[in-house]
Design a protein around this motif. Structure first.
Motif: not given
Ligand SMILES: O=C(O)CCC(=O)C(=O)O
Length: 244
Positions: A103-105, A192-196, A133-135, A146-148, A203-205, A112-119, A207-209
């Motif tokens: 979980s990254r809540s 390309w995605h990232g947290g905002a 997958t982001l729940w 809401g995620t970018r 809290m913005r809860w 806020r995160q930089a735009l990135h790739l997970d793999f 779950l990431l699988t």
């Molecule tokens: O928390 C989010 O909205 C995105 C999380 C994410 O991109 C990550 O942890 O790789």
């Protein structure tokens, strides 16, 4: 992918994965599942010691909990929901195992995160080496972080950290995840995605699988960490997915 797996996704959902690089699946969790998962994440965050050495990017202000595979039965849905599995398998081209669950809540004011790739692996190929997958465990909107996501970016063959002057800045075409609690956004490892930033007072809860191709390493190897009681309740299908 089998025909049965394919039937779990509509043509529109498959098209979204192909063209946008992500799809939002609605009504995956019931309200009571959402509540139980949030309660459990909160409890684990309060009672377990956080191991910062395992975090790729250390974000002390965020609530981060890892290895939720051992978190209790409420998390089993994270690697058993047929529509989520079908979407991840579609992204990966049919070759799939479980990679990780955490979980990254986002606490108010952070996220806020930089735009990135997970793999990064297999960049430029149709099927990435992994799929996340982001729940959504609260209603996601622009205001609460809401995620970018950058539609179509998975086809660029590029890593935003290498080609953008400022990956933290908004980019043209970027959208923000808006979805009610209980939804799941499935996105390939090359999207390309990232947290905002969570601008709300709550809290913005989340779950990431994540799932990956079978020749990719899990994080961590499930066989090394799984608790006996979890192992005992697994179906044959889950055992294979978890690579046990
Ligand atoms: O928390 C989010 O909205 C995105 C999380 C994410 O991109 C990550 O942890 O790789």
């Amino acid at each position: 992918m089998t025909d049965i797996g394919r039937l779990m996704l509509t043509d529109g959902e498959q098209r979204s994965l192909d063209e946008e690089g992500f799809v939002i699946l609605h009504d995956i969790l019931r309200r009571e599942q959402v509540d139980a998962i949030v309660e459990r994440i909160q409890r684990m965050a309060e009672t377990s010691e956080r191991d910062y050495s395992r975090e790729a990017v250390v974000e002390p202000e965020m609530i981060k909990v890892l290895d939720l595979i051992n978190g209790g039965e409420v998390f089993d849905v994270g690697y058993t929901h047929p529509r989520v599995l079908a979407a991840a398998k579609y992204v990966l081209g049919g070759d799939m195992k479980f990679h990780s669950m955490g979980s990254r809540s986002a606490t108010p004011g952070y996220g806020r995160q930089a735009l990135h790739l997970d793999f990064h692996r297999d960049l430029g190929q149709t099927h990435p080496a992994g799929c996340n997958t982001l729940w959504t465990l609260v209603d996601f909107c622009r205001h609460n972080g809401g995620t970018r996501l950058v539609p179509g970016s998975h086809r660029s063959g590029q890593n935003p950290r290498e080609v953008l002057d400022d990956p933290e800045a908004d980019v043209t075409g970027e959208v923000r995840l808006e979805a009610p609690a209980g939804s799941v956004v499935v996105f390939g490892g090359h999207t390309w995605h990232g947290g905002a930033q969570n601008l709300s007072d709550d809290m913005r809860w989340t779950l990431l699988t994540a799932f990956c191709k079978r020749d990719h390493a899990q994080d961590p190897p499930v066989a090394e960490i799984i608790d006996d009681d979890v192992r005992e309740r697994l179906s044959d299908e889950s055992r294979e997915l978890l690579d046990l």
